[in-house]
Every structure is written in structure tokens, then in C-alpha cells.
Design a protein around this motif. Sequence first.
Motif, PDB file in Angstrom:
ATOM      1  N   ALA A 157      11.112  -1.500   8.909  1.00  0.00           N
ATOM      2  CA  ALA A 157       9.967  -0.439   9.439  1.00  0.00           C
ATOM      3  C   ALA A 157       9.924   0.376   8.052  1.00  0.00           C
ATOM      4  N   GLY A 158      11.003   0.770   7.372  1.00  0.00           N
ATOM      5  CA  GLY A 158      10.598   1.662   6.146  1.00  0.00           C
ATOM      6  C   GLY A 158       9.846   0.981   5.067  1.00  0.00           C
ATOM      7  N   PHE A 159       9.996  -0.559   5.028  1.00  0.00           N
ATOM      8  CA  PHE A 159       9.163  -1.284   4.112  1.00  0.00           C
ATOM      9  C   PHE A 159       7.839  -1.365   4.625  1.00  0.00           C
ATOM     10  N   LEU A 160       7.556  -1.523   6.031  1.00  0.00           N
ATOM     11  CA  LEU A 160       6.024  -1.397   6.254  1.00  0.00           C
ATOM     12  C   LEU A 160       5.428   0.026   5.838  1.00  0.00           C
ATOM     13  N   VAL A 161       6.343   1.206   6.149  1.00  0.00           N
ATOM     14  CA  VAL A 161       5.528   2.480   5.882  1.00  0.00           C
ATOM     15  C   VAL A 161       5.276   2.603   4.392  1.00  0.00           C
ATOM     16  N   VAL A 162       6.145   2.193   3.622  1.00  0.00           N
ATOM     17  CA  VAL A 162       5.851   2.388   2.308  1.00  0.00           C
ATOM     18  C   VAL A 162       4.541   1.580   1.913  1.00  0.00           C
ATOM     19  N   ALA A 163       4.386   0.311   2.218  1.00  0.00           N
ATOM     20  CA  ALA A 163       3.103  -0.470   1.938  1.00  0.00           C
ATOM     21  C   ALA A 163       1.888   0.017   2.570  1.00  0.00           C
ATOM     22  N   LEU A 164       1.996   0.829   3.735  1.00  0.00           N
ATOM     23  CA  LEU A 164       0.722   1.669   4.438  1.00  0.00           C
ATOM     24  C   LEU A 164       0.425   2.569   3.646  1.00  0.00           C
ATOM     25  N   LEU A 165       1.539   3.558   3.080  1.00  0.00           N
ATOM     26  CA  LEU A 165       1.198   4.712   2.386  1.00  0.00           C
ATOM     27  C   LEU A 165       0.498   4.347   1.261  1.00  0.00           C
ATOM     28  N   LEU A 166       1.118   3.386   0.413  1.00  0.00           N
ATOM     29  CA  LEU A 166       0.665   2.664  -0.945  1.00  0.00           C
ATOM     30  C   LEU A 166      -1.037   2.508  -0.442  1.00  0.00           C
ATOM     31  N   ALA A 167      -1.343   1.437   0.245  1.00  0.00           N
ATOM     32  CA  ALA A 167      -2.693   1.318   0.275  1.00  0.00           C
ATOM     33  C   ALA A 167      -3.440   2.129   1.063  1.00  0.00           C
ATOM     34  N   GLY A 168      -2.867   3.195   2.072  1.00  0.00           N
ATOM     35  CA  GLY A 168      -3.773   4.225   2.786  1.00  0.00           C
ATOM     36  C   GLY A 168      -3.981   5.337   2.214  1.00  0.00           C
TER      37      GLY A 168
END
Lengths: 236, 113
Positions: free
Chosen positions: B5-16
Motif C-alpha cells: 500500500a505504501g509503495f502504491l501511495v508513493v507512486a501515486l504521489l509522484l505521478a499525481g
Amino acid sequence: MEPHTDLVAMHMSDGIVNAPTSVIFGLVAVLGLAVCVARARGDLDDRTAPMAGLVAAFVFAVQMLNFPILPGVSGHLLGGALCAILVGPYVGAICVSIVLLLQALLFADGGLSALGTNITNMALIGTFVGYGVAVALRRVALRSRGGLVVVAFVAAWVNTVVASLGFVLEYAIGGQGLALGTVFGLMTGFHALIGIGEGIITALTVGAVAAVRPDLVYLTRSAAPSLTIKSQGVRS
Amino acid sequence: MAFYAGFLVVALLLAGVVSYAASSSPDGLDAVTQTGCELDESGEPVGGTCIAQNAGEHATAASPLADYTVGGSEGTTGIAGVIGVLVTLILAGGLFWALRRRSSKDETPSRVE
């Protein structure tokens, strides 16, 4: 905020190399990916399959983040070495390929006829050469987390430069518009700088994963599989 | 599970979010293909000789997510990025989940919940 007019194209467009060259490298990409799919199965289980999906999504995100390398020139992560170190070279090559495919189909980034050259350069050449460097230095990576971070940096830097050499090769076969020596000099020069950014991002990412879940780092896990997987019964 | 979940949140913050801070200069490859040409304001080659002159209009230029925007609207890069991350996760994750070795009943020390 400035409109991101140039964020649009990050990979080779249609027509940069001629049609026969696109076809040749399209075949290279298809054959290479077929091998990867066949071999990826052995590296995927209930734990690593979700990780591999996340790694692909992470590479998509980070590829959007162009960083400046010179006045008027930027670079972005390619991701091959990053993927290979975390989920293995076969799964990693598929991760990068899926990102390139979606970018071309949905985001108009990277030509459809250039998918073969883009996959060959970034997903195959970059990933496997980067992984080869990491394996050659695995002894350093196994010594400490600091060692792993250094290995990740070096593998990622090499991955970036060899991927750019893939473009130079394709240009030599089927491109026109600029002297080959100039293309070689500019591509390798720019990508030697971009590789530093790629190396830093890869080192930070691999270091962070290794700090929290060292069992999800393929490079250091696969060196001692009997210790991590069968630690219950068999002492080795 | 928390790690994923943390890994996905990081990816979403980077892209978003972080994507808005990305450099808008051409990347190394584009800088090479544009060498020798004069460019207009939108980065199209208008004079001289360069590799980029051989490039065609993109086949999916009419895609609703073309150029990392939603419908071409300025300032939507982050939304396009979040969509891209989720689509990549679903496609790649689905493929890898389908390809994975099914674990036999007696060798699952740690199951993913």
C-alpha cells in the motif's frame, strides 16, 4: 505554471528510423519478450507478483519526472536496472515493456511503429545489461545495504548509457538527418549525465525497499534462496 | 500488505503531485533528434536539418490522455499520471498474477492477505 509542451515525447517517435529498421527491432522485441514471459513464471509467486505490478506502476510514475541535466536538456528514469534488481530481469523487462506500451497507446508518447526500438533499448538492452552489472557486483551488494545501494547506482548508470547506445545502433542502420558521430557523442554524453539521475533514483528506491522488505529485493534474495524460502525445516 | 500500500501511495504521489515540478525541457533523446533544427514555440522543427523532421504525427495523438493531459486541458498532468499509474498496476499486476506459480498447500510460510 508553464504548459508542459515538451513533457509529451520522451521516447522515439514514428519515423525516426526507417520502416525496415522498425520491423527488425519489432521482431527483436517480440522474440525477446517471448523469452521473458516464458522465464518470468519461475520468478513470480503470490508475494512477488503484486510487487512486480507495483514496480511497473512506480516506473510509469517516475518516468514522468524529467529532471534537468544541462540548460535546455532534461532526462528521466528508464527503469530497467531498477526493475531487474527488485523483481528479476525477465519480469523486469516485461514491467518496462508494459509501461512503454501504455505510454504509446494511451499517452501518445513513443511511436507505435517505434515500440520495437523503444522496447529493445529500454526494456531489453537496459534491463539485461544493467542486471548483468548488478550480478557481477553481487558480492558487494550482499555485504551490506550500503553495498547494495552502490551496486544499484552503478547498474542503473550503465543501463542508461547502453540503452542510449541501442538508439545509436538503430540510427546507424536506418536513420538520417545528423552525422552518426555527432549522434553517438551527444547521445552518450547526455545519457552519461542522465545516468547519474537514474542511478540516484534507483539507489534510493532499492535502498528503501531493502530497508523495509529485504525479502523483496530479487538480486540479493536469489543469491541465497534456501535461506529465505525453506528456513523452517532445512538448515543450510 | 502495508508495504504494498505504501509503495502504491508513493507512486501515486509522484505521478499525481510531483509531476507538476518536472522539467519541461526536451529529454536527452529529443535534444539529439532536434539538433540542427530551429524550433517553433511548440517545439516543432521549422528550419534547418535534424532527425526530428522525419518524425510523423503520433497515431494516438487523439487519445483522451495524449501528452499526459486529460482531454488536452492544461494543469491535468497529475490526473493523467494517477490514471496511468492505476492502469499500469492493473494491467501489469493482472498479467503477473496470472503468470505466477500457484503455491502448493504445504509450502506457504507467509501468505499475502
